[in-house]
Design a protein around this motif. Structure first.
Motif, short mmCIF file in Angstrom:
data_model
loop_
_atom_site.label_atom_id
_atom_site.label_comp_id
_atom_site.label_asym_id
_atom_site.label_seq_id
_atom_site.Cartn_x
_atom_site.Cartn_y
_atom_site.Cartn_z
N UNK A 161 -15.95 -1.71 -17.00
CA UNK A 161 -17.08 -0.85 -16.67
C UNK A 161 -17.54 -0.96 -15.21
N UNK A 162 -16.72 -1.48 -14.35
CA UNK A 162 -17.04 -1.57 -12.92
C UNK A 162 -15.78 -1.24 -12.13
N UNK A 163 -15.94 -0.87 -10.87
CA UNK A 163 -14.76 -0.58 -10.06
C UNK A 163 -13.83 -1.79 -9.96
N UNK A 164 -12.55 -1.51 -9.91
CA UNK A 164 -11.55 -2.56 -9.75
C UNK A 164 -11.65 -3.12 -8.34
N UNK A 165 -11.29 -4.39 -8.18
CA UNK A 165 -11.35 -5.06 -6.87
C UNK A 165 -10.05 -4.92 -6.10
N UNK A 166 -9.01 -4.43 -6.73
CA UNK A 166 -7.72 -4.26 -6.07
C UNK A 166 -6.60 -4.23 -7.09
N UNK A 167 -5.39 -4.05 -6.57
CA UNK A 167 -4.19 -4.04 -7.39
C UNK A 167 -3.16 -4.94 -6.72
N UNK A 168 -2.62 -5.87 -7.47
CA UNK A 168 -1.65 -6.80 -6.92
C UNK A 168 -0.34 -6.77 -7.67
N UNK A 169 0.70 -7.26 -7.00
CA UNK A 169 2.01 -7.41 -7.60
C UNK A 169 2.32 -8.90 -7.57
N UNK A 193 11.16 -5.11 -6.00
CA UNK A 193 10.69 -4.13 -5.03
C UNK A 193 9.53 -4.71 -4.22
N UNK A 194 9.60 -4.57 -2.91
CA UNK A 194 8.50 -4.96 -2.03
C UNK A 194 8.00 -3.69 -1.35
N UNK A 195 6.70 -3.44 -1.43
CA UNK A 195 6.10 -2.26 -0.83
C UNK A 195 5.84 -2.53 0.65
N UNK A 196 6.36 -1.68 1.51
CA UNK A 196 6.15 -1.83 2.95
C UNK A 196 4.68 -1.61 3.30
N UNK A 197 4.21 -2.36 4.27
CA UNK A 197 2.89 -2.13 4.83
C UNK A 197 1.73 -2.78 4.10
N UNK A 198 2.01 -3.58 3.06
CA UNK A 198 0.91 -4.29 2.40
C UNK A 198 1.15 -5.79 2.55
N UNK A 199 0.09 -6.58 2.57
CA UNK A 199 0.25 -8.03 2.75
C UNK A 199 1.07 -8.66 1.63
N UNK A 200 1.88 -9.65 2.02
CA UNK A 200 2.68 -10.42 1.07
C UNK A 200 2.44 -11.90 1.34
N UNK A 201 2.17 -12.65 0.28
CA UNK A 201 1.83 -14.06 0.40
C UNK A 201 2.87 -14.90 -0.33
#
Length: 141
Positions: free
Chosen positions: A18-26, A122-130
Motif C-alpha cells: 500500500x505504499x510506493x516501492x523503493x526500487x527494483x533490484x536484480x 543478463x546485466x543491464x547497462x547503465x545501472x549500478x552493480x555491486x
C-alpha cells in the motif's frame, strides 16, 4: 501506482503493498539462484509497514545472509511459488516481480551480488552493480 497486489501461481497466497516501492533490484546471490532454478531474482523493494498478506499462510524458509543476519524467504506451500523475502535489520520486503499481479511498469535500478552471477546472467547497462550488498541508506535519504 501506489497499491499493488500479488499472488502465488495457484492463488492460495495473496498479498498487498500500500505504499510506493523503493526500487527494483536484480539479485545474483547463490540463494536467489537456487530459489529461481538458476537465474537471478528480480525483486521490488516494498516498505515492511506497507506490506500485508491478505489470504493464506505462506511457508517460510529461514537462513543466514553473508552478514550473518537472518533472512526469511517465503513461498506457497501448495504450488511452491517463491513470493518474497524479509531480511533482518532492513525495513523492506523483497517481493519477487513474478509474484506481482502487474509488474509491467517496473525496471531494475541496481544489480547486487554480481560476484556470484553466472556468466550468462543478463546485466543491464547503465545501472549500478555491486559485488555483494550495496550500502543501505536510512529511509528518507
Amino acid at each position: 501506482m501506489t497499491e499493488r497486489t500479488g499472488r502465488c501461481a495457484c492463488g492460495a497466497i495473496r498479498f498487498r503493498i500500500t505504499a510506493p516501492l523503493r526500487g527494483v533490484g536484480v539479485c545474483h546471490c547463490t540463494d536467489c539462484q537456487k530459489a529461481s532454478g538458476g537465474a537471478p531474482n528480480y525483486v521490488a523493494l516494498a516498505p515492511k509497514d506497507a506490506f500485508e498478506v491478505t489470504q493464506g499462510e505462506p511457508k517460510v524458509y529461514i537462513s543466514n545472509s553473508d552478514s550473518g543476519n537472518e533472512v526469511r524467504r517465503t513461498f506457497c506451500p501448495e504450488c511452491g511459488t517463491p513470493l518474497w523475502g524479509m531480511p533482518a535489520m532492513v525495513p523492506l520486503v523483497t517481493v519477487k516481480l513474478g509474484a506481482l499481479d502487474d509488474n509491467s511498469d517496473l525496471v531494475p535500478n541496481l544489480h547486487l551480488y554480481v560476484e556470484s552471477a553466472a556468466p550468462w546472467h543478463l546485466m543491464h547497462d547503465g545501472i549500478p552493480a555491486f559485488p555483494k550488498m550495496p550500502p543501505l541508506q536510512p529511509q528518507g535519504e
